[in-house]
Design a protein around this motif. Sequence first.
Motif, short mmCIF file in Angstrom:
data_model
loop_
_atom_site.label_atom_id
_atom_site.label_comp_id
_atom_site.label_asym_id
_atom_site.label_seq_id
_atom_site.Cartn_x
_atom_site.Cartn_y
_atom_site.Cartn_z
N ALA A 33 25.57 36.52 43.59
CA ALA A 33 25.84 35.10 43.34
C ALA A 33 26.29 34.86 41.90
N LYS A 34 26.07 35.84 41.03
CA LYS A 34 26.53 35.71 39.65
C LYS A 34 28.02 36.06 39.50
N GLY A 35 28.62 36.54 40.59
CA GLY A 35 30.01 36.97 40.53
C GLY A 35 30.97 35.80 40.47
N LYS A 36 31.80 35.76 39.43
CA LYS A 36 32.75 34.66 39.25
C LYS A 36 34.19 35.11 39.46
N ILE A 37 34.51 36.33 39.06
CA ILE A 37 35.88 36.83 39.16
C ILE A 37 35.87 38.26 39.67
N ASN A 39 48.49 52.71 40.80
CA ASN A 39 49.60 53.42 40.18
C ASN A 39 49.31 54.91 40.01
N VAL A 40 48.15 55.35 40.47
CA VAL A 40 47.77 56.77 40.39
C VAL A 40 47.40 57.32 41.76
N LEU A 41 46.53 56.64 42.47
CA LEU A 41 45.96 57.19 43.70
C LEU A 41 46.86 57.01 44.92
N GLY A 42 47.87 56.16 44.82
CA GLY A 42 48.76 55.97 45.95
C GLY A 42 48.10 55.30 47.14
N ILE A 43 47.17 54.39 46.85
CA ILE A 43 46.49 53.66 47.94
C ILE A 43 46.83 52.18 47.84
N THR A 44 46.61 51.48 48.95
CA THR A 44 46.75 50.02 48.98
C THR A 44 45.41 49.44 49.39
N ASN A 45 44.85 48.63 48.53
CA ASN A 45 43.50 48.11 48.74
C ASN A 45 43.45 46.96 49.75
N PRO A 46 42.30 46.79 50.41
CA PRO A 46 42.11 45.71 51.39
C PRO A 46 41.84 44.38 50.70
N ILE A 47 42.89 43.80 50.12
CA ILE A 47 42.73 42.61 49.29
C ILE A 47 42.15 41.43 50.08
N LYS A 48 42.61 41.24 51.29
CA LYS A 48 42.12 40.10 52.07
C LYS A 48 40.61 40.17 52.26
N GLU A 49 40.11 41.36 52.57
CA GLU A 49 38.66 41.53 52.77
C GLU A 49 37.90 41.35 51.46
N LEU A 50 38.47 41.83 50.36
CA LEU A 50 37.82 41.68 49.06
C LEU A 50 37.82 40.22 48.64
N ALA A 51 38.92 39.51 48.94
CA ALA A 51 38.97 38.08 48.62
C ALA A 51 37.89 37.32 49.39
N ALA A 52 37.72 37.67 50.66
CA ALA A 52 36.69 37.02 51.47
C ALA A 52 35.31 37.27 50.88
N LEU A 53 35.10 38.49 50.36
CA LEU A 53 33.81 38.86 49.78
C LEU A 53 33.50 38.03 48.54
N ILE A 54 34.42 37.93 47.61
CA ILE A 54 34.15 37.17 46.39
C ILE A 54 34.11 35.67 46.67
N GLN A 99 32.87 34.33 49.28
CA GLN A 99 31.54 34.03 49.85
C GLN A 99 30.56 33.59 48.77
N HIS A 100 30.82 34.08 47.56
CA HIS A 100 29.95 33.75 46.43
C HIS A 100 30.59 32.71 45.51
N ASN A 101 31.62 32.04 46.04
CA ASN A 101 32.31 30.98 45.29
C ASN A 101 33.00 31.49 44.02
N GLY A 102 33.38 32.79 44.07
CA GLY A 102 34.14 33.36 42.97
C GLY A 102 35.63 33.35 43.28
N TYR A 103 36.41 34.00 42.39
CA TYR A 103 37.86 33.92 42.47
C TYR A 103 38.47 35.32 42.50
N MET A 104 39.53 35.47 43.30
CA MET A 104 40.20 36.75 43.49
C MET A 104 41.49 36.81 42.68
N VAL A 105 41.57 37.78 41.77
CA VAL A 105 42.76 38.03 40.96
C VAL A 105 43.33 39.37 41.40
#
Length: 411
Positions: free
Chosen positions: A162-166, A174-189, A191-197
């Motif tokens: 709940a202390k998570g803001k950003i 740019n190194v590992l060649g992966i694409t992160n699950p941004i939509k799921e991470l956005a939903a996670l932050i 949930q705690h009323n934080g912001y996804m950058v």
Amino acid sequence: MIDAKKIKQDFPILFQTVNDEPLIYLDNAATSQKPKQVLEAIQHYYEFDNANIHRGVHTLAERATSAYEAAREKLRRFINAASTKEVLFTRGTTTGLNWVAVGFGDLIIEEGDEIYITPMEHHSNVVPWQQLAKRKKAKLVYLPLTADGFVDVEKSAEVVTAKGKIMSVCHSSNVLGITNPIKELAALIHQHNGYMVVDGAQSTPHMKVDVQALDADFYAFSGHKMLGPTGSGVLYGKEALLEKMEPVEFGGEMIDFVYDQESTWSVLPWKFEAGTPNIAGGIGLGAAVDYLEAIGMDAIEAYEKEMVRYVLPKLQAIEGITVYGPADPEKHTGVITFNLEGIHPHDLATAFDMEGIAVRAGHHCAQPLMRYLDVSSTARASFYFYNTFEEADQFIASLHKIKEFFKDGFI
């Protein structure tokens, strides 16, 4: 399937020799090359329309303003922003992330709050948050990764509080060649009323990006990695948040009225665009969007995926090679980072250069990730849609040749 040989004809820089060898450019994660259509758009502006924008009423100023704002609309459509008010022109990803960390972060972060990033972030998505945490006495927390190098959403759910803001995460590494699950991470932050950058520097040039579907609150990317000019880029932000956010640079078009002791700011998006902007850069970036859309982002992503399916197994088959990121080509972007046992990455890159092949070596502005991987540096080959399969074959053949050269040298 994209005809890379035909497309390559649009890129004059690629038709030269380096060390008496035909240039093979595999440093696209650092910067992409520019097609003649982009170069011509920039030249046309300087030859016919060069004037400052917005406030001039003469013909050149009106043409320049029209071209610049038309580019903003192209970029709005390109990332599916809801309004051009949400599309801020910047100097690149670094500028955008710094604007958010200072202009928005300073508003919402308080002592004891938590800011989440990952071990894979580019320094541009580490240092601004370090500085924010120091200014506000907040806590910078690193999210866990999976064995393949993706952000582990399930374990991150145990870290985010709940202390998570950003939360600020790269869309693609740019190194590992992966694409992160941004939509799921956005939903996670959220949930705690934080912001996804989101740092979109490595994703926007290579795949279709929909900022509304991702539910990103802020999304930054650079023009120079997507066929556009250096010194150009975009920061997307949700309109309500940009209204709240403070500008970090002052002067010129971002000002509405200046009183003796205080001033008021212009409306979005100009509220953040202080001084004379990179007009030619914005117009050139608009031309780059035209070029990419004519090919199709889905087609570009599919072609690069086919290239990875072709190259990655050949690279993995070389004895002594360590490839970082997913072993499965289906999970890997066109960024392929590796080390060859017994050869320093800088020596490897120099040897490639003697073969006319441009790759990058070093820590790739990702020193926390190098420590995470327990290496000091790596070599990196990064592919784009103008790279051919013949160039991929030459890359692999040259790597075998380089390996044998160093092996013979040690005997």
